[in-house]
Design a protein around this motif. Structure first.
Motif, PDB file in Angstrom:
ATOM      1  N   ARG A  27       1.377  11.265  -2.790  1.00 21.53           N
ATOM      2  CA  ARG A  27       1.467   9.787  -3.034  1.00 21.53           C
ATOM      3  C   ARG A  27       1.932   9.171  -4.284  1.00 21.53           C
ATOM      4  O   ARG A  27       2.473   8.346  -4.723  1.00 21.53           O
TER       5      ARG A  27
ATOM      6  N   TYR B  70      -4.834   7.916   1.132  1.00 19.27           N
ATOM      7  CA  TYR B  70      -5.401   8.799  -0.061  1.00 19.27           C
ATOM      8  C   TYR B  70      -5.238  10.024   0.090  1.00 19.27           C
ATOM      9  O   TYR B  70      -6.032  10.969  -0.127  1.00 19.27           O
ATOM     10  N   SER B  71      -4.375  10.551   1.088  1.00 17.52           N
ATOM     11  CA  SER B  71      -4.466  11.955   1.635  1.00 17.52           C
ATOM     12  C   SER B  71      -4.077  12.793   0.414  1.00 17.52           C
ATOM     13  O   SER B  71      -3.111  12.330  -0.455  1.00 17.52           O
ATOM     14  N   THR B  72      -4.373  13.998   0.061  1.00 14.02           N
ATOM     15  CA  THR B  72      -4.175  15.028  -0.921  1.00 14.02           C
ATOM     16  C   THR B  72      -3.316  16.195  -0.470  1.00 14.02           C
ATOM     17  O   THR B  72      -3.086  16.811  -1.337  1.00 14.02           O
TER      18      THR B  72
ATOM     19  N   ASN C  70      -0.372   4.323  -1.585  1.00 13.61           N
ATOM     20  CA  ASN C  70      -1.768   5.138  -1.144  1.00 13.61           C
ATOM     21  C   ASN C  70      -1.222   6.115  -0.149  1.00 13.61           C
ATOM     22  O   ASN C  70      -2.393   6.900   0.277  1.00 13.61           O
ATOM     23  N   TYR C  71       0.052   6.217   0.518  1.00 15.56           N
ATOM     24  CA  TYR C  71       0.147   7.172   1.289  1.00 15.56           C
ATOM     25  C   TYR C  71       1.020   8.290   1.096  1.00 15.56           C
ATOM     26  O   TYR C  71       2.306   8.117   0.451  1.00 15.56           O
TER      27      TYR C  71
ATOM     28  N   THR D 279       0.818  -1.125  -0.066  1.00 13.39           N
ATOM     29  CA  THR D 279      -0.176  -0.124   0.207  1.00 13.39           C
ATOM     30  C   THR D 279       0.736   1.202  -0.014  1.00 13.39           C
ATOM     31  O   THR D 279       0.581   2.352   0.322  1.00 13.39           O
TER      32      THR D 279
END
Length: 127
Positions: A53, A103-105, A31-32, A28
């Motif tokens: 990400r 999934y932070s933007t 995803n981070y 993952t």
């Protein structure tokens, strides 16, 4: 459980360069948000750099801009910190960390916004 492992630290003369690597376990990684922090003896842990990400956005601490560059390779589950023109005041233990929010933007600059940490790698810059 995510494991992060830093490498690439060492002893370097002032003006020299080092490239730190951080390898993450698991599937993952992409995803981070990821980040680098450092902690010198007797000082608080401070933000060095963070990267989005996909690696398209990166932030470097103002005092380090122009000397430090962060990057990542999601295919290899790795993040890097290129450090140039090193100074004795860059001496510290450098840690990589994973952002707390999937999934932070945004790229946080506060340590509490990161939840998994590596064991750290020592960087020592001699004068």
């Amino acid at each position: 459980q995510v494991q992060l492992a830093e490498s690439g630290g060492g002893l370097v003369e002032a003006g020299g360069s080092l490239r730190l690597s951080c390898e993450a376990s698991g599937r993952t990684f992409s995803n981070y948000v990821m980040g680098w922090f450092r902690q010198a003896p007797g000082k608080e842990r401070e933000f060095v750099a963070g990267i989005s990400r996909g690696g398209t956005r990166a932030g470097v601490a103002d005092s380090l801009k122009g000397r430090f560059t962060i990057s990542r390779d999601n295919a290899k589950n790795k993040m890097y910190l290129q450090m140039n023109s090193l100074k004795p005041e860059d001496t510290a233990v450098y840690y990589c960390a994973r952002g707390r929010t999937v999934y932070s933007t945004t790229v946080p600059v506060v340590a509490s916004d990161y939840d998994y940490w590596g064991q750290g790698t020592q960087v020592t810059v001699s004068s």
